[in-house]
Design an enzyme around this catalytic site. Structure first.
Site, PDB file in Angstrom:
ATOM      1  N   SER A   1       1.061  -0.684  -0.216  1.00 47.51           N
ATOM      2  CA  SER A   1      -0.443   0.355  -0.088  1.00 47.51           C
ATOM      3  C   SER A   1       0.836   1.270   0.141  1.00 47.51           C
ATOM      4  CB  SER A   1      -0.791  -0.433   1.347  1.00 47.51           C
ATOM      5  OG  SER A   1      -1.647   1.531   1.367  1.00 47.51           O
TER       6      SER A   1
ATOM      7  N   TYR B   1      -2.374  -0.524  10.362  1.00 49.24           N
ATOM      8  CA  TYR B   1      -2.409  -1.718   9.156  1.00 49.24           C
ATOM      9  C   TYR B   1      -1.146  -0.690   8.317  1.00 49.24           C
ATOM     10  CZ  TYR B   1      -4.119  -0.892   3.962  1.00 49.24           C
ATOM     11  OH  TYR B   1      -4.168  -1.445   2.751  1.00 49.24           O
TER      12      TYR B   1
HETATM   13  P1  NAD Z   1     -12.096  -5.828  -0.331  1.00 49.23           P
HETATM   14  O1  NAD Z   1     -12.665  -5.422   1.212  1.00 49.23           O
HETATM   15  O2  NAD Z   1     -12.771  -5.861  -1.314  1.00 49.23           O
HETATM   16  O3  NAD Z   1     -11.077  -7.085  -0.216  1.00 49.23           O
HETATM   17  C1  NAD Z   1     -10.076  -7.304   0.975  1.00 49.23           C
HETATM   18  C2  NAD Z   1     -10.591  -8.815   1.075  1.00 49.23           C
HETATM   19  O4  NAD Z   1      -9.945  -9.313   2.556  1.00 49.23           O
HETATM   20  C3  NAD Z   1     -11.511  -9.199   1.557  1.00 49.23           C
HETATM   21  O5  NAD Z   1     -12.894  -8.996   0.516  1.00 49.23           O
HETATM   22  C4  NAD Z   1     -11.934 -10.017   2.555  1.00 49.23           C
HETATM   23  O6  NAD Z   1     -12.211 -11.454   1.510  1.00 49.23           O
HETATM   24  C5  NAD Z   1     -10.236 -10.554   2.802  1.00 49.23           C
HETATM   25  N1  NAD Z   1      -9.770 -10.331   4.407  1.00 49.23           N
HETATM   26  C6  NAD Z   1     -10.583 -10.356   5.040  1.00 49.23           C
HETATM   27  N2  NAD Z   1     -10.287 -10.733   6.065  1.00 49.23           N
HETATM   28  C7  NAD Z   1      -9.835 -12.095   6.009  1.00 49.23           C
HETATM   29  C8  NAD Z   1      -9.410 -12.606   6.682  1.00 49.23           C
HETATM   30  N3  NAD Z   1      -9.481 -13.350   8.186  1.00 49.23           N
HETATM   31  N4  NAD Z   1      -9.589 -14.396   5.804  1.00 49.23           N
HETATM   32  C9  NAD Z   1      -9.668 -14.368   4.701  1.00 49.23           C
HETATM   33  N5  NAD Z   1     -10.168 -13.544   4.140  1.00 49.23           N
HETATM   34  C10 NAD Z   1     -10.545 -12.346   4.534  1.00 49.23           C
HETATM   35  O7  NAD Z   1     -10.680  -4.244  -0.243  1.00 49.23           O
HETATM   36  P2  NAD Z   1      -9.527  -4.244  -1.635  1.00 49.23           P
HETATM   37  O8  NAD Z   1      -9.414  -2.621  -0.876  1.00 49.23           O
HETATM   38  O9  NAD Z   1      -9.132  -5.192  -2.633  1.00 49.23           O
HETATM   39  O10 NAD Z   1      -7.904  -4.903  -0.679  1.00 49.23           O
HETATM   40  C11 NAD Z   1      -7.567  -5.576  -1.159  1.00 49.23           C
HETATM   41  C12 NAD Z   1      -6.712  -4.980  -1.034  1.00 49.23           C
HETATM   42  O11 NAD Z   1      -5.835  -4.030  -1.868  1.00 49.23           O
HETATM   43  C13 NAD Z   1      -6.238  -5.350   0.814  1.00 49.23           C
HETATM   44  O12 NAD Z   1      -4.772  -5.842   0.493  1.00 49.23           O
HETATM   45  C14 NAD Z   1      -5.893  -4.220   1.575  1.00 49.23           C
HETATM   46  O13 NAD Z   1      -4.454  -4.077   2.517  1.00 49.23           O
HETATM   47  C15 NAD Z   1      -4.956  -3.276  -0.475  1.00 49.23           C
HETATM   48  N6  NAD Z   1      -5.010  -1.969  -0.126  1.00 49.23           N
HETATM   49  C16 NAD Z   1      -6.804  -1.618  -0.363  1.00 49.23           C
HETATM   50  C17 NAD Z   1      -6.107   0.202  -0.895  1.00 49.23           C
HETATM   51  C18 NAD Z   1      -7.895   1.386  -1.515  1.00 49.23           C
HETATM   52  O14 NAD Z   1      -7.705   1.852  -0.965  1.00 49.23           O
HETATM   53  N7  NAD Z   1      -8.768   0.054  -1.137  1.00 49.23           N
HETATM   54  C19 NAD Z   1      -5.345   0.428  -0.570  1.00 49.23           C
HETATM   55  C20 NAD Z   1      -4.109  -0.002  -0.395  1.00 49.23           C
HETATM   56  C21 NAD Z   1      -4.157  -1.877  -0.796  1.00 49.23           C
END
Ligand code: NAD
Ligand code: MG
Length: 299
Positions: A191, A204
């Protein structure tokens, strides 16, 4: 669903929805299907070109957001897939499973909690079995819970964030590496928080900085067996992670406005990088962290 065709030259600042958005609280992990506007995962636009033909991929967090966009792109590039998600996200998972199957793709859903070491081990084994091999491992699952101060982060939250974002990565990679052939790829999800932590994301951001170190160190080990390890580091992306506790709710209306683009990214804008890093096109690239940040530079 918001769509911006990625094959048509246009101003990227206005390619996708811009703030202001509605406040839209949901309990974590939240459902993509309830987001307003719904994120774009490339459903209507992504075109495959056989980049991952015959490849076998495990994608955690594949039900929604960045993971779902990656799954759709991988399927259209010719990969067969196993996706993991939490049981409470079954409806989001079913939506992407149905979409991929309707297009003739192969996809299996394995729900379960990545905070559990034995589940992580069995997920890898089951994926390997279901796909008849494994050569792409994409760690997308993540937990993000905003808290104003360290005093508001209890041990339970700290532990759950570290287990989900770091321990699961360790357990999955450890179980997968002995199964991966030369040419395989591991892709982690860091991230911009790895480098520019928000005050409200102490636990985080700590894990996301850890993922950078983990990725670089593992890359040096894994290349000894011909396996590459890289990470994608998104900036603000329009996913359910954010309104379901990832941000204080009052920040959602202006989410992404602080980037030079003045809008959040969409999952569809992240997926092509996950494709590139999995495919043989990125053969001389390992141990790298790639930003998809709307212009806020890394590190
Ligand atoms: P999202 O909520 O769609 O995806 C996150 C997923 O994590 C969930 O769908 C869930 O299936 C999974 N998850 C969480 N806890 C879990 C557990 N205990 N067991 C199994 N699965 C679990 O959101 P996203 O933004 O697509 O996130 C995906 C990745 O991107 C993450 O690692 C997040 O940190 C990273 N990220 C997101 C952003 C943003 O702004 N959305 C920015 C930087 C990084
Ligand atoms: Mg989800």
């Amino acid at each position: 669903m918001a769509t911006g065709n990625q094959y048509q030259m246009q101003d990227p600042r206005t390619q996708y929805p811009t703030p202001e958005f509605e406040e839209q609280p949901q309990p974590a992990p939240g459902l993509d299907s309830k987001m307003k506007p719904e994120p774009d995962h490339g459903e209507a636009t992504y075109e495959g070109a056989g980049r991952l033909k015959g490849r076998k991929a495990l994608v955690t967090g594949g039900d929604s957001g960045i993971g779902r966009a990656t799954v759709i792109a991988y399927a259209r590039e010719g990969a067969s897939l196993v996706i993991n998600y939490l049981p409470e996200e079954a409806s989001d998972a079913q939506a992407v499973i149905d979409l991929v199957k309707a297009e003739g793709g192969e996809i299996v859903g394995i729900p379960g909690d990545l905070k559990d070491e034995s589940f992580c081990q069995s997920l890898v084994q089951k994926a390997h079995q279901a796909l008849g091999g494994l050569d792409i491992v994409v760690n997308v699952a993540g937990k993000q819970t905003a808290r104003k101060t360290i005093a508001e982060i209890d041990t339970e939250q700290f532990d759950a964030t570290l287990k989900t974002n770091l321990y699961a990565l360790f357990w999955i990679c450890k179980a997968a590496l002995p199964l991966l052939p030369a040419g395989a790829a591991i892709i982690n999800t860091a991230s911009i928080q790895s480098y520019q932590p928000s005050a409200t994301l102490l636990d985080y951001a700590t894990t996301k900085a850890g993922i950078v170190g983990f990725t670089k160190a593992l890359a040096k080990q894994a290349i000894e067996q011909g396996v590459r390890v890289n990470a994608v580091a998104p900036g603000p992306v329009w996913t359910v992670l954010q309104p379901s506790g990832g941000q204080p709710q009052e920040k959602i209306p202006h989410f992404g406005e602080q980037t030079p683009y003045k809008r959040p990214g969409q999952p569809a804008e992240c997926a092509p990088l996950y494709v590139f890093l999995a495919s043989q096109e990125s053969s001389y690239i390992t141990g790298e962290i790639f930003g998809v940040t709307g212009g806020n530079p890394l590190p």
